[in-house]
Design a protein around this motif. Structure first.
Motif: not given
Ligand code: ZN
Length: 293
Positions: A251-259
């Motif tokens: 997924g792409a939950t939390g501090r991310v720039t993408g999945p």
């Protein structure tokens, strides 16, 4: 001639000498040693086979396995470890313990500049309160040292995908320096199944501010793996999982720039370079976008 092949093969199988039953202990498959900050040291400890030595590093209990006629301490070296001499301690009845010295070589990690939502760098008061509540919980989980000895210290890739080499990189989010990257990011599409990297007990699951939906697996003796930014968590704390079992989805939950999957590997409460535990990656495909977080 073709007909002869099978009986011959059968004969060969019969003639293979039996493995001697005398107890020459084979160690579980081990990680690659790399004596650098963020690496792993494999240190020989002499001692009787029936008594595993108790070893600590920076006051944290170290995983110890039996290998042939000696013991091996498998020490996770923190990223913050200064290059130079380092000392693990073998409990021997004295207060300091017997010194187990090794030399840590410097390693230059890159700097990674990332842009994320401003609220993931300059935290609002409620977000900061949330992080301050979550961090001790995560740290307590990471400090787990359970009794079961891991069957292997070599891991399966948790997802197929392009692995970043950003472990250890100094992170600059929106021009603000933050903690170095403590794991490996593996690019994969949203919803890609994530597999347990080895047999384990599910230690913790949760939705955390930076890590998003997270699973932490306990492989025993302080050897843990962590899976972050999941779209879905597929397991519950306390559950036993086999190597390769699906534990959630990318997924792409939390501090991310993408999945993507953030994959962390810990020994003695310190995150080390996951690449030391994984088989070599397949050859990289042509240039790809590599989301991080
Ligand atoms: Zn990451």
């Amino acid at each position: 001639m073709k007909h002869l092949a099978q009986p011959l093969l059968a004969l060969l199988l019969v003639c293979v000498p039996a493995v001697p039953s005398a107890a020459v202990a084979a160690p579980p498959p081990l990680p690659e040693a790399e004596l650098v900050p963020g690496g792993v040291a494999l240190l020989t400890v002499e001692g009787p086979a029936d008594q595993a030595p108790r070893v600590t590093f920076e006051d944290k209990r170290v995983l110890v396995v039996r290998a042939a006629d000696h013991w091996l301490a498998v020490v996770g070296i923190p990223l913050s470890q200064p290059p130079g001499p380092a000392v693990a301690r073998v409990q021997d009845g004295t207060s300091a313990g017997r010194a187990l010295s090794f030399q840590v070589t410097d390693k230059q990690y890159t700097v990674q500049r990332l842009t994320v939502a401003p609220g993931k760098v300059d935290l609002s008061a409620p977000d900061l309160a949330r992080v301050n509540k979550e961090q001790p919980h995560i740290h307590a989980a990471m400090a787990t040292y359970s009794d079961a000895l891991p069957a292997t210290l070599q891991l399966l890739p948790p997802v197929a995908g392009v692995r970043s080499s950003s472990y250890g990189s100094r992170r600059v989010f929106n021009n603000e320096a933050r903690n170095p990257h403590s794991g490996m990011d593996i690019a994969a599409d949203l919803g890609t199944p994530i597999h347990a990297a080895a047999d384990a007990r599910v230690l913790d699951t949760g939705d955390y501010f930076f890590n998003g939906n997270t699973v932490i697996l306990d492989h025993g003796h302080g050897f843990l793996t962590m899976y972050c930014h999941l779209s879905e968590i597929g397991v519950h704390p306390g559950e036993e999982v086999r190597a390769g079992a699906v534990i959630g989805k990318v997924g792409a939950t939390g501090r991310v720039t993408g999945p993507h999957l953030h994959f962390g590997v810990a020994l003695n409460t310190t995150f080390v370079d996951p690449a030391l535990f994984l088989p070599p990656p397949p050859p990289p495909p042509p240039a790809t976008h590599e989301p991080t977080g």
